[in-house]
Scaffold this motif. Structure first.
Motif, PDB file in Angstrom:
ATOM      1  N   LEU A  50      54.306  57.715  68.312  1.00  0.00           N
ATOM      2  CA  LEU A  50      53.784  58.485  67.178  1.00  0.00           C
ATOM      3  C   LEU A  50      53.059  57.588  66.178  1.00  0.00           C
ATOM      4  CD1 LEU A  50      56.743  60.940  66.525  1.00  0.00           C
ATOM      5  CD2 LEU A  50      54.441  61.531  67.311  1.00  0.00           C
ATOM      6  N   ILE A  51      53.607  56.422  65.901  1.00  0.00           N
ATOM      7  CA  ILE A  51      52.976  55.493  64.958  1.00  0.00           C
ATOM      8  C   ILE A  51      51.645  54.988  65.506  1.00  0.00           C
ATOM      9  CG2 ILE A  51      53.208  53.208  63.877  1.00  0.00           C
ATOM     10  CD1 ILE A  51      56.242  53.851  63.650  1.00  0.00           C
ATOM     11  N   VAL A  52      51.625  54.610  66.781  1.00  0.00           N
ATOM     12  CA  VAL A  52      50.396  54.114  67.389  1.00  0.00           C
ATOM     13  C   VAL A  52      49.346  55.222  67.452  1.00  0.00           C
ATOM     14  CG1 VAL A  52      49.403  53.232  69.538  1.00  0.00           C
ATOM     15  CG2 VAL A  52      51.514  52.262  68.655  1.00  0.00           C
ATOM     16  N   THR A  53      49.768  56.445  67.767  1.00  0.00           N
ATOM     17  CA  THR A  53      48.835  57.573  67.793  1.00  0.00           C
ATOM     18  C   THR A  53      48.239  57.811  66.412  1.00  0.00           C
ATOM     19  OG1 THR A  53      50.095  58.581  69.592  1.00  0.00           O
ATOM     20  CG2 THR A  53      48.588  60.015  68.391  1.00  0.00           C
ATOM     21  N   ALA A  54      49.049  57.697  65.372  1.00  0.00           N
ATOM     22  CA  ALA A  54      48.543  57.874  64.001  1.00  0.00           C
ATOM     23  C   ALA A  54      47.561  56.773  63.633  1.00  0.00           C
ATOM     24  CB  ALA A  54      49.710  57.888  63.017  1.00  0.00           C
ATOM     25  N   THR A  55      47.798  55.545  64.087  1.00  0.00           N
ATOM     26  CA  THR A  55      46.860  54.465  63.762  1.00  0.00           C
ATOM     27  C   THR A  55      45.534  54.627  64.488  1.00  0.00           C
ATOM     28  OG1 THR A  55      47.732  53.010  65.477  1.00  0.00           O
ATOM     29  CG2 THR A  55      48.690  52.799  63.274  1.00  0.00           C
ATOM     30  N   LEU A  56      45.533  55.318  65.618  1.00  0.00           N
ATOM     31  CA  LEU A  56      44.270  55.577  66.312  1.00  0.00           C
ATOM     32  C   LEU A  56      43.362  56.476  65.484  1.00  0.00           C
ATOM     33  CD1 LEU A  56      45.307  56.134  70.032  1.00  0.00           C
ATOM     34  CD2 LEU A  56      44.020  54.225  69.095  1.00  0.00           C
ATOM     35  N   CYS A  57      43.982  57.346  64.693  1.00  0.00           N
ATOM     36  CA  CYS A  57      43.203  58.279  63.878  1.00  0.00           C
ATOM     37  C   CYS A  57      42.593  57.604  62.654  1.00  0.00           C
ATOM     38  CB  CYS A  57      44.087  59.441  63.428  1.00  0.00           C
ATOM     39  SG  CYS A  57      44.731  60.389  64.804  1.00  0.00           S
ATOM     40  N   VAL A  58      43.161  56.485  62.249  1.00  0.00           N
ATOM     41  CA  VAL A  58      42.670  55.783  61.066  1.00  0.00           C
ATOM     42  C   VAL A  58      41.776  54.645  61.548  1.00  0.00           C
ATOM     43  CG1 VAL A  58      43.335  54.457  59.046  1.00  0.00           C
ATOM     44  CG2 VAL A  58      44.789  56.324  59.844  1.00  0.00           C
ATOM     45  N   ALA A  59      40.502  54.762  61.272  1.00  0.00           N
ATOM     46  CA  ALA A  59      39.552  53.730  61.699  1.00  0.00           C
ATOM     47  C   ALA A  59      38.699  53.311  60.510  1.00  0.00           C
ATOM     48  CB  ALA A  59      38.670  54.249  62.819  1.00  0.00           C
ATOM     49  N   PRO A  60      38.695  52.015  60.195  1.00  0.00           N
ATOM     50  CA  PRO A  60      37.821  51.559  59.125  1.00  0.00           C
ATOM     51  C   PRO A  60      36.355  51.810  59.487  1.00  0.00           C
ATOM     52  CG  PRO A  60      39.375  49.837  59.770  1.00  0.00           C
ATOM     53  CD  PRO A  60      39.513  50.966  60.730  1.00  0.00           C
ATOM     54  N   VAL A  61      35.532  51.972  58.480  1.00  0.00           N
ATOM     55  CA  VAL A  61      34.125  52.317  58.706  1.00  0.00           C
ATOM     56  C   VAL A  61      33.378  51.216  59.444  1.00  0.00           C
ATOM     57  CG1 VAL A  61      31.959  52.913  57.562  1.00  0.00           C
ATOM     58  CG2 VAL A  61      34.121  53.784  56.668  1.00  0.00           C
ATOM     59  N   ASN A  62      33.516  49.996  59.007  1.00  0.00           N
ATOM     60  CA  ASN A  62      32.762  48.889  59.614  1.00  0.00           C
ATOM     61  C   ASN A  62      33.671  47.963  60.421  1.00  0.00           C
ATOM     62  OD1 ASN A  62      30.347  49.741  58.476  1.00  0.00           O
ATOM     63  ND2 ASN A  62      30.777  48.691  56.556  1.00  0.00           N
ATOM     64  N   ALA A  63      34.596  48.509  61.163  1.00  0.00           N
ATOM     65  CA  ALA A  63      35.520  47.691  61.953  1.00  0.00           C
ATOM     66  C   ALA A  63      34.812  47.161  63.189  1.00  0.00           C
ATOM     67  CB  ALA A  63      36.721  48.517  62.363  1.00  0.00           C
ATOM     68  N   PRO A  64      35.126  45.932  63.563  1.00  0.00           N
ATOM     69  CA  PRO A  64      34.534  45.394  64.793  1.00  0.00           C
ATOM     70  C   PRO A  64      35.042  46.152  66.025  1.00  0.00           C
ATOM     71  CG  PRO A  64      35.910  43.737  63.667  1.00  0.00           C
ATOM     72  CD  PRO A  64      35.931  44.979  62.853  1.00  0.00           C
ATOM     73  N   ALA A  65      34.346  46.009  67.113  1.00  0.00           N
ATOM     74  CA  ALA A  65      34.683  46.733  68.346  1.00  0.00           C
ATOM     75  C   ALA A  65      36.045  46.308  68.891  1.00  0.00           C
ATOM     76  CB  ALA A  65      33.605  46.512  69.396  1.00  0.00           C
ATOM     77  N   TRP A  66      36.445  45.072  68.671  1.00  0.00           N
ATOM     78  CA  TRP A  66      37.711  44.600  69.212  1.00  0.00           C
ATOM     79  C   TRP A  66      38.897  45.331  68.590  1.00  0.00           C
ATOM     80  CZ3 TRP A  66      41.496  42.535  66.221  1.00  0.00           C
ATOM     81  CH2 TRP A  66      41.143  42.062  64.958  1.00  0.00           C
ATOM     82  N   VAL A  67      38.740  45.862  67.361  1.00  0.00           N
ATOM     83  CA  VAL A  67      39.834  46.596  66.716  1.00  0.00           C
ATOM     84  C   VAL A  67      40.124  47.879  67.503  1.00  0.00           C
ATOM     85  CG1 VAL A  67      40.537  47.828  64.632  1.00  0.00           C
ATOM     86  CG2 VAL A  67      39.393  45.614  64.443  1.00  0.00           C
ATOM     87  N   ALA A  68      39.065  48.598  67.861  1.00  0.00           N
ATOM     88  CA  ALA A  68      39.245  49.831  68.645  1.00  0.00           C
ATOM     89  C   ALA A  68      39.837  49.512  70.019  1.00  0.00           C
ATOM     90  CB  ALA A  68      37.917  50.556  68.792  1.00  0.00           C
TER      91      ALA A  68
END
Length: 177
Positions: A50-68
């Motif tokens: 559940l925690i990991v699923t919630a973090t997938l929904c939160v994405a910084p605007v200018n995050a590098p590709a490696w974060v995703a």
């Protein structure tokens, strides 16, 4: 046409005993300590999922590709661990191998996996409560699991291995099982 039933006769008493070959095989024994432990592990993995699923929904605007990529890799790892724990719990609850395999495959479907986990958790809770185990939000407390070990006092969890007493030396419980 089914074969005729054959009754057996006791040689000594002469009593007839009905043929029991058509009875279903006895259900496998369920170890409540194994069910409680597997349920506890599964619930912690579900919380992590559940925690990991919630973090997938939160994405910084200018995050590098490696974060995703890191988030998706973490999600895949936690999902696989959750599936492994659900298989462990299903087998501990005497689930059939075929149904466990089907459920494990269906666990890859995002919404369906939580429904299957809730159903499996309810089955484990039912098994444990039928044996008098207190079950909370995150499964049975560790102290309750200790009481389920073979050779432990059912009242306090004291290790009774090798004792021949009629009472538990720790709590005085009358029946040692």
């Amino acid at each position: 046409m089914p074969p005729p039933r054959r009754d057996t006769q006791d040689v000594i008493t002469g009593a007839r005993e009905p043929d029991r070959s058509d009875r279903p095989a006895p259900a496998p024994a369920i170890d409540p300590a194994q069910v409680a432990s597997a349920q506890r592990w599964l619930l912690w993995h579900v919380l992590a999922l559940l925690i990991v699923t919630a973090t997938l929904c939160v994405a910084p605007v200018n995050a590098p590709a490696w974060v995703a990529t890191a988030k998706l890799s973490l999600y895949a790892a936690v999902t696989l661990l959750t599936i492994a724990m659900s298989v462990r719990l299903s087998l501990a609850c005497a689930g059939s191998g075929a149904m466990t395999l089907v459920a494990a495959l269906l666990m890859f479907i995002p919404i369906l996996n939580f429904a299957l986990l809730a159903s499996l958790n309810a089955r484990a809770t039912e098994i444990l409560r039928a044996r008098g185990v207190r079950v909370g939000v995150m499964g049975a407390p560790r102290a309750e699991i200790e009481k389920l070990r073979p050779g432990a006092c059912r009242s306090c969890g004291y290790d009774l291995t090798g004792l021949d007493a009629a009472r538990c030396p720790e709590c005085g419980a009358p029946e040692i099982t």
